[in-house]
Motif scaffolding. Structure first.
Motif, PDB file in Angstrom:
ATOM      1  N   GLN A 176       0.826  -1.201   0.000  1.00 60.90           N
ATOM      2  CA  GLN A 176       0.000   0.000   0.000  1.00 60.90           C
ATOM      3  C   GLN A 176       0.865   1.257   0.000  1.00 60.90           C
ATOM      4  N   ALA A 177       1.951   1.229   0.779  1.00 60.16           N
ATOM      5  CA  ALA A 177       2.837   2.390   0.844  1.00 60.16           C
ATOM      6  C   ALA A 177       3.506   2.640  -0.507  1.00 60.16           C
ATOM      7  N   VAL A 178       3.944   1.580  -1.171  1.00 56.21           N
ATOM      8  CA  VAL A 178       4.581   1.733  -2.485  1.00 56.21           C
ATOM      9  C   VAL A 178       3.592   2.305  -3.494  1.00 56.21           C
ATOM     10  N   THR A 179       2.385   1.764  -3.505  1.00 55.31           N
ATOM     11  CA  THR A 179       1.380   2.259  -4.442  1.00 55.31           C
ATOM     12  C   THR A 179       1.054   3.724  -4.176  1.00 55.31           C
ATOM     13  N   THR A 180       0.913   4.081  -2.899  1.00 57.30           N
ATOM     14  CA  THR A 180       0.634   5.481  -2.555  1.00 57.30           C
ATOM     15  C   THR A 180       1.746   6.397  -3.040  1.00 57.30           C
ATOM     16  N   ALA A 181       2.999   5.955  -2.892  1.00 57.70           N
ATOM     17  CA  ALA A 181       4.131   6.760  -3.360  1.00 57.70           C
ATOM     18  C   ALA A 181       4.123   6.926  -4.874  1.00 57.70           C
ATOM     19  N   LEU A 182       3.556   5.959  -5.578  1.00 57.65           N
ATOM     20  CA  LEU A 182       3.535   6.014  -7.047  1.00 57.65           C
ATOM     21  C   LEU A 182       2.380   6.845  -7.594  1.00 57.65           C
ATOM     22  N   LEU A 183       1.404   7.175  -6.766  1.00 56.85           N
ATOM     23  CA  LEU A 183       0.219   7.893  -7.255  1.00 56.85           C
ATOM     24  C   LEU A 183       0.570   9.202  -7.971  1.00 56.85           C
ATOM     25  N   PRO A 184       1.461  10.044  -7.419  1.00 56.86           N
ATOM     26  CA  PRO A 184       1.783  11.273  -8.143  1.00 56.86           C
ATOM     27  C   PRO A 184       2.382  11.033  -9.525  1.00 56.86           C
ATOM     28  N   LEU A 185       3.115   9.936  -9.681  1.00 60.52           N
ATOM     29  CA  LEU A 185       3.688   9.639 -10.996  1.00 60.52           C
ATOM     30  C   LEU A 185       2.600   9.383 -12.030  1.00 60.52           C
ATOM     31  N   ALA A 186       1.462   8.877 -11.569  1.00 63.22           N
ATOM     32  CA  ALA A 186       0.337   8.669 -12.489  1.00 63.22           C
ATOM     33  C   ALA A 186      -0.495   9.936 -12.642  1.00 63.22           C
ATOM     34  N   GLY A 187      -0.576  10.745 -11.573  1.00 63.59           N
ATOM     35  CA  GLY A 187      -1.464  11.894 -11.597  1.00 63.59           C
ATOM     36  C   GLY A 187      -0.894  13.168 -12.185  1.00 63.59           C
ATOM     37  N   LEU A 188       0.371  13.473 -11.893  1.00 61.50           N
ATOM     38  CA  LEU A 188       0.924  14.757 -12.327  1.00 61.50           C
ATOM     39  C   LEU A 188       0.989  14.910 -13.848  1.00 61.50           C
ATOM     40  N   PRO A 189       1.474  13.914 -14.610  1.00 61.25           N
ATOM     41  CA  PRO A 189       1.484  14.086 -16.070  1.00 61.25           C
ATOM     42  C   PRO A 189       0.080  14.256 -16.645  1.00 61.25           C
ATOM     43  N   VAL A 190      -0.876  13.532 -16.084  1.00 63.24           N
ATOM     44  CA  VAL A 190      -2.253  13.634 -16.568  1.00 63.24           C
ATOM     45  C   VAL A 190      -2.817  15.018 -16.258  1.00 63.24           C
ATOM     46  N   LEU A 191      -2.502  15.523 -15.055  1.00 61.05           N
ATOM     47  CA  LEU A 191      -2.956  16.864 -14.686  1.00 61.05           C
ATOM     48  C   LEU A 191      -2.368  17.913 -15.622  1.00 61.05           C
ATOM     49  N   ALA A 192      -1.093  17.756 -15.951  1.00 59.56           N
ATOM     50  CA  ALA A 192      -0.446  18.700 -16.873  1.00 59.56           C
ATOM     51  C   ALA A 192      -1.104  18.655 -18.247  1.00 59.56           C
ATOM     52  N   ALA A 193      -1.380  17.438 -18.731  1.00 62.53           N
ATOM     53  CA  ALA A 193      -2.011  17.312 -20.049  1.00 62.53           C
ATOM     54  C   ALA A 193      -3.393  17.949 -20.057  1.00 62.53           C
ATOM     55  N   ALA A 194      -4.174  17.706 -18.989  1.00 66.92           N
ATOM     56  CA  ALA A 194      -5.521  18.270 -18.925  1.00 66.92           C
ATOM     57  C   ALA A 194      -5.485  19.795 -18.926  1.00 66.92           C
ATOM     58  N   ALA A 195      -4.543  20.367 -18.181  1.00 70.02           N
ATOM     59  CA  ALA A 195      -4.454  21.827 -18.114  1.00 70.02           C
ATOM     60  C   ALA A 195      -3.974  22.424 -19.431  1.00 70.02           C
ATOM     61  N   GLU A 196      -2.952  21.818 -20.020  1.00 74.45           N
ATOM     62  CA  GLU A 196      -2.402  22.352 -21.275  1.00 74.45           C
ATOM     63  C   GLU A 196      -3.406  22.263 -22.421  1.00 74.45           C
ATOM     64  N   LEU A 197      -4.281  21.248 -22.376  1.00 75.72           N
ATOM     65  CA  LEU A 197      -5.254  21.048 -23.462  1.00 75.72           C
ATOM     66  C   LEU A 197      -6.606  21.660 -23.150  1.00 75.72           C
ATOM     67  N   HIS A 198      -6.665  22.473 -22.114  1.00 79.51           N
ATOM     68  CA  HIS A 198      -7.944  23.037 -21.673  1.00 79.51           C
ATOM     69  C   HIS A 198      -8.667  23.770 -22.802  1.00 79.51           C
ATOM     70  N   ASP A 199      -7.935  24.504 -23.624  1.00 77.57           N
ATOM     71  CA  ASP A 199      -8.548  25.309 -24.692  1.00 77.57           C
ATOM     72  C   ASP A 199      -8.488  24.622 -26.049  1.00 77.57           C
ATOM     73  N   GLN A 200      -8.201  23.336 -26.083  1.00 76.78           N
ATOM     74  CA  GLN A 200      -8.153  22.567 -27.335  1.00 76.78           C
ATOM     75  C   GLN A 200      -9.109  21.377 -27.220  1.00 76.78           C
ATOM     76  N   PRO A 201     -10.391  21.575 -27.436  1.00 74.12           N
ATOM     77  CA  PRO A 201     -11.416  20.558 -27.144  1.00 74.12           C
ATOM     78  C   PRO A 201     -11.166  19.201 -27.783  1.00 74.12           C
ATOM     79  N   VAL A 202     -10.767  19.185 -29.040  1.00 72.49           N
ATOM     80  CA  VAL A 202     -10.596  17.887 -29.709  1.00 72.49           C
ATOM     81  C   VAL A 202      -9.455  17.100 -29.072  1.00 72.49           C
ATOM     82  N   ALA A 203      -8.304  17.730 -28.906  1.00 66.91           N
ATOM     83  CA  ALA A 203      -7.165  17.059 -28.291  1.00 66.91           C
ATOM     84  C   ALA A 203      -7.469  16.693 -26.843  1.00 66.91           C
ATOM     85  N   ARG A 204      -8.167  17.585 -26.122  1.00 68.06           N
ATOM     86  CA  ARG A 204      -8.555  17.312 -24.733  1.00 68.06           C
ATOM     87  C   ARG A 204      -9.425  16.069 -24.638  1.00 68.06           C
TER      88      ARG A 204
END
Length: 498
Positions: free
Chosen positions: A65-93
Motif C-alpha cells: 500500500q505504501a509503495v502504491t501510494t508513493a507512485l500515485l503522483p507519478l500517475a497523476g501529475l502528467p495527466v494533470l499537466a495534459a488536462a491543463a495544457e489542453l484546456h482550450d483545445q477541445p478535440v485534443a482534450r
C-alpha cells in the motif's frame, strides 16, 4: 437498503475504522493545503487527491500500500499537466481523456496496484475538468496534490495504520490467469467506447459539465467483469444519483456554500462514502452526489438547474456503459460466475486439506489463511451473481437457482470456518475418519468442478463429541446439494441471454 448499510456485519470494525480514518486523513490534507496558502481550488484538489489515496489503494500488505501510494503522483501529475495544457483545445482534450480511460482500465491486469494507479490517473484528469484547470494554475495544483497525498500517507501509515495489527488481506487473483489479460483488454475497449458515446452526447446536453457523463461510464466499469455486473452497477449508480440529487435540494442548495455547515456535511459525506462502499454502491453514490453538490456550493455555482444537468449526464453515462457491454466484445455473466464458483470450490478443498493436516500435527498448516481467501472469493461470487438475484431480473427460476447456490456456498464457508477453528485447538486430535471425510470432500469438489453428477450424500451423522467430523459431514452435505443447481446452470445457463 438502510439495513444493508447500517446493520451489515463489520468484523473487527474495519469499515468503521476505514471511514473514520478517511475523514481524518482528508481533513488533515485540506488543513495542510490551507496552511500552505492554497486557494479554494487548490484545497479542493488536495482533498480529492487525499480521498483517492485513502480509498483506492487496496494492496494486500501495508508495504505494498505504501509503495502504491508513493507512485500515485507519478500517475497523476502528467495527466494533470495534459488536462491543463489542453484546456482550450477541445478535440485534443477529449481524445486524451478517452486515452486515459482506456489506459486506466487496461492497467487492471497488473492487479490492485495497476487498478489504483489507473483510477488515480483518470480522476486527476476528471478533477481538472471539474475545476477548469488552466496552465497558470498548475504550480498550485501540483503542490496541493503532492502535499495532500503525503498528508494522507502520514495518517494512513503513521498516525493510524490499523492494518499492521491485522493479517494480510486475502486478495484472490481473478480466474483464468492469462484470461485476466483478455478480460481487461475487452473492458478497456468497452470503457473507451462507452466513454466516447458519453462524451459526445454529454457535450450535447452541456458544453461545461459533459465530463460527468464520462465519469459515470468510468465508475460503472470499476470492479465489474461481466456485462450483467455492469448493468446492475449502472442501475445502482443512477438510483444513487437520483436519491443524492433529491437530498441535495434539501441540504446543499439552501446552504449556498456556507463554510461551517458545508464542512460538517462534507465530512459526513466522506464518512458515508468510505463506510458504505463495501456493502452498497447505491448509498456510496448518494454520498458522492451530495459531496459534489456541496463542493459546487463552495465554488459558488450550485443551482437547481445544475442538479438536473448532473442527473442527465449520469443517465447518459449509464447508457454509454450499457451499450458498450452489450455490443462491444461482451463478457457473459455465466462464464464469469462459473469461473468464480469453481475457484471457491477448489479453495474449500484446500482449506479442508490444511485443517486436516493441522489436526494430524502439522504445525506449518494454516487453514485460517485459506478461510480468509474463501471468504473473499465468496464476495466475488456474490458480485458476479448480483445480476441474477436482482429484484428486476425477469427470470424467477434462474433467480431461485442462483440464490440456492449462494446459500449452499454460505454453508460451505461456515463449515470450513468451524473446521479451521477446531483445528486451531491444540487439544484437538486426528483419527482415520477425518482422513476419509477429507478424501470425500476432495472427491466431491473434483466432481463439481469437473461437471460430474456422481456425488454421494453422506449417511453417517457424527455426534457432538466429534466437532471436526460434524463440520466435515455438513460440508459434504452442502457439496452434494450443490450438484443439482450447478449441473442445471451448466446445462441451461444460469441466465439465458447472459
Amino acid at each position: 437498503m438502510l439495513k444493508r448499510v447500517f446493520v451489515a456485519p463489520d468484523p473487527g470494525r474495519v469499515r468503521l475504522r476505514f471511514a473514520a480514518r478517511g475523514v481524518l486523513g482528508i481533513g488533515f490534507a485540506v488543513l495542510v493545503s490551507g496552511l500552505a496558502g492554497h486557494t479554494l481550488v487548490g484545497m479542493v484538489t488536495g482533498g480529492l487527491a487525499a480521498l483517492l489515496a485513502l480509498f483506492t489503494v487496496t494492496d494486500a500488505t501495508v508495504r505494498g500500500q505504501a509503495v502504491t501510494t508513493a507512485l500515485l503522483p507519478l500517475a497523476g501529475l502528467p495527466v494533470l499537466a495534459a488536462a491543463a495544457e489542453l484546456h482550450d483545445q477541445p478535440v485534443a482534450r477529449d481524445l486524451t481523456f478517452l486515452a486515459v480511460v482506456g489506459a486506466g482500465v487496461y492497467a487492471r491486469r497488473w492487479g490492485p496496484r495497476g487498478h489504483s494507479l489507473g483510477v488515480f490517473a483518470f480522476m486527476t484528469y476528471f478533477v481538472a475538468q471539474f475545476l477548469h484547470a488552466t496552465p497558470g494554475r498548475l504550480p498550485e495544483l501540483y503542490a496541493a496534490l503532492l502535499l495532500s497525498v503525503a498528508s494522507a500517507a502520514a495518517v494512513r501509515f503513521g498516525l493510524w495504520c490499523y492494518e499492521r495489527r491485522m493479517p494480510p488481506a486475502a486478495v484472490p487473483a481473478p480466474p483464468g490467469g492469462r484470461g485476466l489479460a483478455r478480460v481487461t483488454t475487452r473492458q478497456a475497449v468497452q470503457a473507451t467506447a462507452g466513454a466516447g458515446f458519453a462524451l459526445v452526447v454529454g457535450q450535447v446536453i452541456s458544453g461545461e459539465r459533459w465530463y460527468w457523463a464520462v465519469g459515470a461510464t468510468w465508475w460503472i466499469f470499476v470492479n465489474t467483469t461481466s456485462r450483467g455486473e455492469t448493468l446492475v452497477r449502472g442501475f445502482r449508480r443512477v438510483m444513487g444519483t437520483v436519491l443524492g440529487i433529491a437530498l441535495g435540494f434539501l441540504v446543499a442548495v439552501p446552504l449556498q456554500g456556507a463554510h461551517l455547515p458545508t464542512a460538517v456535511l462534507l465530512a459526513a459525506c466522506v464518512f458515508g462514502i468510505f463506510y458504505s462502499a463495501a456493502v452498497s454502491y447505491t448509498w456510496m453514490m448518494l454520498c458522492v452526489t451530495v459531496l459534489a453538490e456541496l463542493l459546487y456550493g463552495l465554488l459558488g455555482v450550485l443551482e437547481p438547474a445544475l442538479l438536473a444537468v448532473r442527473l442527465a449526464e449520469t443517465a447518459v453515462g449509464a447508457v454509454g456503459a450499457v451499450l458498450a457491454v452489450l455490443l462491444v466484445l461482451p463478457v457473459t455473466t455465466h462464464a464469469i460466475t462459473d469461473a468464480w464458483i469453481q475457484r471457491a470450490l477448489r479453495c474449500v478443498h484446500s482449506a479442508t486439506a490444511e485443517a486436516a493436516a493441522r489436526l494430524a500435527g502439522d504445525e506449518s498448516a494454516d487453514p485460517a489463511q485459506r478461510v480468509a481467501e474463501l471468504e473473499q472469493l465468496l464476495v466475488r461470487v456474490r458480485l458476479s451473481v448480483a445480476p441474477l438475484v436482482h429484484p428486476l431480473n425477469p427470470l424467477p427460476a434462474r433467480k431461485r437457482r442462483a440464490r440456492h447456490v449462494l446459500s449452499l456456498l454460505d454453508d460451505c464457508v461456515r463449515e470450513v470456518r468451524g473446521l479451521a477453528a477446531v483445528a486451531a485447538d491444540p487439544e484437538a486430535s486426528h483419527d482415520a475418519r477425518l482422513a476419509a471425510a477429507c478424501w470425500r470432500v476432495e472427491t466431491a469438489v473434483e466432481a463439481l468442478t469437473g461437471g460430474s453428477a456422481a456425488i454421494t450424500a453422506p449417511t453417517d451423522r457424527p455426534t457432538a463429541m466429534d466437532p471436526a467430523l460434524a463440520h466435515l459431514h455438513s460440508l459434504e452435505q452442502a457439496l452434494s446439494e450443490l450438484a443439482h443447481p450447478l449441473r442445471t446452470a451448466s446445462e441451461r445457463g444460469m441466465v439465458a441471454a447472459e
